[in-house]
Design an enzyme around this catalytic site. Structure first.
Site, PDB file in Angstrom:
ATOM      1  N   CYS A 184     -57.272 -33.981  15.602  1.00 54.99           N
ATOM      2  CA  CYS A 184     -56.403 -34.552  16.641  1.00 54.99           C
ATOM      3  C   CYS A 184     -55.196 -35.247  16.024  1.00 54.99           C
ATOM      4  O   CYS A 184     -54.106 -35.179  16.568  1.00 54.99           O
ATOM      5  CB  CYS A 184     -57.193 -35.512  17.504  1.00 54.99           C
ATOM      6  N   GLU A 208     -49.234 -29.279  21.329  1.00 53.98           N
ATOM      7  CA  GLU A 208     -50.302 -29.335  20.338  1.00 53.98           C
ATOM      8  C   GLU A 208     -50.880 -27.940  20.141  1.00 53.98           C
ATOM      9  O   GLU A 208     -51.353 -27.318  21.075  1.00 53.98           O
ATOM     10  CB  GLU A 208     -51.386 -30.284  20.836  1.00 53.98           C
TER      11      GLU A 208
HETATM   12  P1  NAP Z   1     -61.251 -30.575  26.187  1.00 52.74           P
HETATM   13  O1  NAP Z   1     -61.178 -29.263  26.845  1.00 52.74           O
HETATM   14  O2  NAP Z   1     -60.528 -31.702  26.782  1.00 52.74           O
HETATM   15  O3  NAP Z   1     -62.805 -30.879  26.060  1.00 52.74           O
HETATM   16  C1  NAP Z   1     -63.312 -32.123  25.657  1.00 52.74           C
HETATM   17  C2  NAP Z   1     -64.621 -32.364  26.346  1.00 52.74           C
HETATM   18  O4  NAP Z   1     -64.409 -32.465  27.760  1.00 52.74           O
HETATM   19  C3  NAP Z   1     -65.640 -31.236  26.157  1.00 52.74           C
HETATM   20  O5  NAP Z   1     -66.922 -31.777  26.078  1.00 52.74           O
HETATM   21  C4  NAP Z   1     -65.452 -30.426  27.423  1.00 52.74           C
HETATM   22  O6  NAP Z   1     -66.542 -29.617  27.778  1.00 52.74           O
HETATM   23  C5  NAP Z   1     -65.211 -31.506  28.447  1.00 52.74           C
HETATM   24  N1  NAP Z   1     -64.520 -31.014  29.633  1.00 52.74           N
HETATM   25  C6  NAP Z   1     -63.727 -29.898  29.745  1.00 52.74           C
HETATM   26  N2  NAP Z   1     -63.276 -29.758  30.993  1.00 52.74           N
HETATM   27  C7  NAP Z   1     -63.791 -30.782  31.715  1.00 52.74           C
HETATM   28  C8  NAP Z   1     -63.688 -31.183  33.071  1.00 52.74           C
HETATM   29  N3  NAP Z   1     -62.967 -30.487  33.953  1.00 52.74           N
HETATM   30  N4  NAP Z   1     -64.339 -32.301  33.459  1.00 52.74           N
HETATM   31  C9  NAP Z   1     -65.076 -33.001  32.578  1.00 52.74           C
HETATM   32  N5  NAP Z   1     -65.222 -32.679  31.294  1.00 52.74           N
HETATM   33  C10 NAP Z   1     -64.586 -31.576  30.854  1.00 52.74           C
HETATM   34  O7  NAP Z   1     -60.767 -30.551  24.695  1.00 52.74           O
HETATM   35  P2  NAP Z   1     -61.228 -29.562  23.541  1.00 52.74           P
HETATM   36  O8  NAP Z   1     -60.587 -28.251  23.838  1.00 52.74           O
HETATM   37  O9  NAP Z   1     -62.688 -29.621  23.369  1.00 52.74           O
HETATM   38  O10 NAP Z   1     -60.609 -30.271  22.235  1.00 52.74           O
HETATM   39  C11 NAP Z   1     -59.321 -30.065  21.801  1.00 52.74           C
HETATM   40  C12 NAP Z   1     -58.401 -31.136  22.336  1.00 52.74           C
HETATM   41  O11 NAP Z   1     -58.932 -32.452  22.142  1.00 52.74           O
HETATM   42  C13 NAP Z   1     -57.104 -31.147  21.637  1.00 52.74           C
HETATM   43  O12 NAP Z   1     -56.070 -31.352  22.541  1.00 52.74           O
HETATM   44  C14 NAP Z   1     -57.215 -32.317  20.655  1.00 52.74           C
HETATM   45  O13 NAP Z   1     -56.032 -32.873  20.216  1.00 52.74           O
HETATM   46  C15 NAP Z   1     -58.008 -33.278  21.430  1.00 52.74           C
HETATM   47  N6  NAP Z   1     -58.712 -34.191  20.514  1.00 52.74           N
HETATM   48  C16 NAP Z   1     -58.332 -35.506  20.448  1.00 52.74           C
HETATM   49  C17 NAP Z   1     -58.948 -36.384  19.582  1.00 52.74           C
HETATM   50  C18 NAP Z   1     -58.586 -37.836  19.483  1.00 52.74           C
HETATM   51  O14 NAP Z   1     -59.278 -38.604  18.845  1.00 52.74           O
HETATM   52  N7  NAP Z   1     -57.527 -38.302  20.096  1.00 52.74           N
HETATM   53  C19 NAP Z   1     -59.997 -35.912  18.799  1.00 52.74           C
HETATM   54  C20 NAP Z   1     -60.356 -34.595  18.889  1.00 52.74           C
HETATM   55  C21 NAP Z   1     -59.707 -33.740  19.758  1.00 52.74           C
HETATM   56  P3  NAP Z   1     -66.532 -28.058  27.357  1.00 52.74           P
HETATM   57  O15 NAP Z   1     -66.757 -28.053  25.906  1.00 52.74           O
HETATM   58  O16 NAP Z   1     -67.633 -27.452  28.112  1.00 52.74           O
HETATM   59  O17 NAP Z   1     -65.195 -27.503  27.729  1.00 52.74           O
END
Ligand code: NAP
Ligand code: MG
Length: 498
Positions: free
Chosen positions: A297, A397
């Site tokens: 991230c 991103e």
């Molecule tokens: P994401 O789609 O936002 O998913 C994160 C979590 O939320 C997963 O457990 C996901 O489940 C869940 N989720 C997805 N859709 C949801 C909904 N409609 N309602 C409730 N929960 C839901 O993100 P990702 O694709 O896993 O990760 C990549 C992103 O996270 C990038 O943008 C990255 O920059 C960011 N990130 C930020 C940090 C930080 O510390 N700031 C750290 C790591 C990553 P599913 O897996 O089933 O989709």
């Protein structure tokens, strides 16, 4: 030397939902496949938690909290259990690391040397801190004594992404559990295996039933159910900005629960003309974007470089990128593993096309198909040179091993371009002047600023974002505040007579 491929084939991971101290299938029998990014094969079928399962987990967590078995346990008992958990994680280092590497595509060496030990250290650190931090006595008038104490919130919902499953879960679980909360963890669909192992180890360490529940499932189903549950007191989320905002809506439409968000980043690495050691800078810049195949991230995805050192620096960055050993995450020699999923692979490759359309020079940018692993999700280290920071490559991103390079002249323009982003998670500045370093650091709008280094961090310092990178902070003693509520106890002392 371990044969990690054979060990992966022999894995029999937990695949059930961990609720109230036991593994069970989903109430409706639903499941989903988890894939090995190294070759696209199916590792296991994982139970997919639905609304009923999340409800059961939250109710178990609430019951455990009300019972006081953990929430009112002596802090030395909580300390003992969580230190034991940290020990067990290290005793199970190989299995945990293998689950993480196989499921996420992290190189096994990183999983063994970084992911598992870091997560174990986080549990140990918060456990050990428990008897080293005191609460407050307020400066009342003489006729009163007022105690300001921190009490656990109740049920914490933790929703985490796939890029660092164990580390990010530990940042949330360790301070939440140490302070006496009960937790329901929803791991990412792509990477649930290490979280389920963690639940098993926590039970073995002596964590009472219901205190930690792990409910794998689809985000829009299980994640949303947790976000909307009226018995959840706080949601701590790491992931994308869009989903993060969804949790604010869930909270607003349910019980107004607290929501802490750690969202993405587009972290600038600003290299000024007087940077003292371009080779050192190049190494940190390359590792800062290519580590974990750019799925970090706070990854340093934008290089903002003074035109006077652009050519010399870029040549070095390319050299470091080309020197990285890319390949099978289950080969101990691998330094650069895979993208986590086919969808994310397509997304990253799509940005290579965008870069060309926006007029950048593309170095690398191709999918790699290692022999025998042709269906794996590999992308070579990629550099986009000549990027206009205002375009999509400068602003969005990518979350892959892709560095956007923008040229500036002088610190003033450098800071302006660095701050020209909706995100504000991390940043760095490379300069030989201590004065410039501090003045630039003050002006950079980011939760972490590194000076002449990148991506050095530890549980001892807070981590989180400015602007749209989120509102929460993980790590450091401040996390104790994030998982507790302040209580004032005001005691009347009368007129002071004995
Ligand atoms: P994401 O789609 O936002 O998913 C994160 C979590 O939320 C997963 O457990 C996901 O489940 C869940 N989720 C997805 N859709 C949801 C909904 N409609 N309602 C409730 N929960 C839901 O993100 P990702 O694709 O896993 O990760 C990549 C992103 O996270 C990038 O943008 C990255 O920059 C960011 N990130 C930020 C940090 C930080 O510390 N700031 C750290 C790591 C990553 P599913 O897996 O089933 O989709
Ligand atoms: Mg997987």
């Amino acid at each position: 030397m371990t044969d990690w491929i054979a060990a992966a084939a022999a894995l029999t991971p937990q695949t059930g939902l961990f609720i109230d101290g036991a593994f069970r299938p989903a109430a409706d029998g639903a499941s989903f496949e988890t894939i090995a990014p190294r070759d696209g094969s199916v590792i296991a079928e994982i139970s997919s938690g639905g609304e009923a399962d999340v409800d059961a987990a939250v109710r178990a967590a609430a019951r455990a909290f009300e019972s006081g078995v953990w929430s009112r346990a002596d802090r030395r008992e909580r300390q003992r259990v969580l230190v034991r958990l940290a020990d067990l994680m290290l005793e199970n280092l190989d299995e945990l690391a293998l689950l993480e590497a196989h499921d996420s595509g992290h190189p096994i060496s990183d999983a063994r040397n970084v992911d598992v030990p870091t997560a174990a250290r986080v549990f140990r650190w918060y456990a050990e801190a428990l008897d080293k931090v005191s609460d407050e006595v307020a400066p009342t008038p003489e006729n009163a004594l007022a105690l300001v104490t921190r009490e656990p919130l109740g049920v914490v919902g933790a929703v985490v992404p796939w890029n660092y499953p164990l580390i990010i879960s530990s940042w949330k679980l360790a301070p939440a559990l140490a302070t006496g909360n009960s937790v329901v963890l929803k791991p990412a669909e792509l990477t649930s295996l290490s979280a389920l192992k963690l639940a098993e180890l926590a039970a073995e360490a002596g964590l009472p039933d219901g205190v930690l529940n792990v409910v794998p499932g689809l985000g829009r189903v299980a994640g949303q159910a947790l976000g909307r549950h009226p018995l959840v007191d706080k949601v701590t989320f790491t992931g994308s900005p869009a989903v993060g905002r969804g949790f604010l809506t869930y909270a607003g439409e349910s019980n107004g629960k607290q929501v802490a968000l750690e969202l993405g980043g587009k972290s600038p690495q600003l290299v000024l003309a007087d940077a003292p050691d371009l080779a050192a800078a190049a190494s940190a810049i390359a590792w800062g974007i290519f580590y974990n195949a750019g799925q970090t991230c706070h990854g340093g995805s934008r290089l903002i470089v003074d035109e006077r050192v652009h050519d010399a620096l870029l040549e070095e960055v390319v050299k470091v990128g080309r020197s990285l050993v890319q390949g099978d995450p289950l080969d101990a020699a691998t330094q650069l593993g895979t993208i986590a999923s086919a969808t994310q692979l397509d997304r990253v490759l799509g940005y290579v096309d965008v870069a060309r359309v926006e007029g950048a020079t593309v170095i690398g940018g191709r999918r790699v198909r290692p022999a025998g692993l042709e269906d794996g999700f590999y992308v070579e280290p990629t550099i986009f040179d000549g990027v206009d920071n205002a375009g999509r490559i400068g602003q969005e991103e990518i979350f892959g091993p892709a560095l956007a390079v923008t040229t500036v002249r002088g610190a003033e323009e450098g800071v302006r371009v660095a701050n020209d982003s909706a995100y504000g998670l991390a940043a760095s500045v490379w300069t030989g002047s201590v004065t410039t370093a501090h003045n630039v650091a003050k002006r950079l709008r980011a939760g972490t600023v590194w000076i002449n280094t990148f991506d050095v961090a530890d549980v001892i310092t807070p981590f989180g974002g400015f602007k749209q990178s989120g509102s929460g902070r993980d790590r450091s003693l401040h996390a104790f505040d994030a998982y507790t509520a302040l209580k004032t106890t005001w005691i009347d002392l009368g007129d002071g007579s004995l």
